[in-house]
Design an enzyme around this catalytic site. Structure first.
Site, PDB file in Angstrom:
ATOM      1  N   GLU A  64     -13.766 -46.446  -7.714  1.00 58.60           N
ATOM      2  CA  GLU A  64     -14.768 -46.069  -6.711  1.00 58.60           C
ATOM      3  C   GLU A  64     -16.135 -46.632  -7.063  1.00 58.60           C
ATOM      4  O   GLU A  64     -16.380 -47.088  -8.187  1.00 58.60           O
ATOM      5  CB  GLU A  64     -14.846 -44.540  -6.615  1.00 58.60           C
ATOM      6  CG  GLU A  64     -13.583 -43.931  -6.064  1.00 58.60           C
ATOM      7  CD  GLU A  64     -13.654 -42.415  -5.938  1.00 58.60           C
ATOM      8  OE1 GLU A  64     -12.735 -41.854  -5.329  1.00 58.60           O
ATOM      9  OE2 GLU A  64     -14.606 -41.780  -6.439  1.00 58.60           O
ATOM     10  N   GLU A  75      -3.569 -49.579  -5.034  1.00 60.33           N
ATOM     11  CA  GLU A  75      -2.556 -50.495  -4.517  1.00 60.33           C
ATOM     12  C   GLU A  75      -3.101 -51.914  -4.406  1.00 60.33           C
ATOM     13  O   GLU A  75      -2.444 -52.884  -4.798  1.00 60.33           O
ATOM     14  CB  GLU A  75      -2.061 -50.044  -3.135  1.00 60.33           C
ATOM     15  CG  GLU A  75      -1.391 -48.684  -3.134  1.00 60.33           C
ATOM     16  CD  GLU A  75      -2.342 -47.522  -2.844  1.00 60.33           C
ATOM     17  OE1 GLU A  75      -3.462 -47.493  -3.397  1.00 60.33           O
ATOM     18  OE2 GLU A  75      -1.961 -46.649  -2.051  1.00 60.33           O
TER      19      GLU A  75
END
Length: 161
Positions: A64, A75
């Site tokens: 993040e 992913e």
């Protein structure tokens, strides 16, 4: 007007213990990758492990950033890393797992739309499906045989010719 019914099937096993040994290993790599997540804002940790046709496993975790949407999902970290390390190699499977600090994620957390599109792009590029296994921190594991099962009618490069 015509109506179309688009449906798909997922397989479900009761837990990681019910997976075949190679898939259990892949999910365990995703669980380990989840520990490397940097998620100080959402406190939602995701790990992914990509299995290459040559047997290599490439991991990723969500990263993040205070400047949303500058971060990346696990992913995409894993699949882009796999593409960079093994260009031209086929990706055969991806395992995904999610946990949270404040509660137990006890159901499978599916890839977000951006990740579905990215995985779909790799399926199109390699002309082969990618098996997708996903789970929460505990509980059942869902298995899709290809991203087309989770993203029907995907936009791909065939529209750009």
């Amino acid at each position: 007007m015509q109506k179309h019914n688009i449906s798909f099937e997922l397989s479900e096993v009761e837990s990681i213990a019910a997976l075949a040994p190679d898939e259990r290993n892949l999910m365990q790599k995703a669980i380990a990758a989840r520990e490397g997540a940097y998620a100080p804002y959402s406190n939602f940790h995701v790990g992914a492990a990509v299995l290459m046709e040559n047997g290599a496993i490439v991991i990723g975790s969500n990263q993040e950033n205070a400047s949303y949407p500058s971060g990346l999902c696990a992913e995409r970290v894993a699949i882009f890393h796999a593409g960079a390390l093994y260009p031209g190699e086929t990706i055969t499977a991806i395992a995904i797992t999610a946990s949270a600090k404040a509660y137990t994620v006890d159901r499978p957390a599916a890839p977000c739309g951006n990740c579905r599109q990215s995985i779909s792009e790799y399926e199109t590029k390699q002309k082969a499906p990618i098996r997708i296994l996903f789970m929460g921190a505990v509980g059942p594991v869902f298995i899709a045989e290809a991203m087309a099962d989770l993203l029907p009618l995907a936009f791909n490069s065939t529209f750009l010719k």
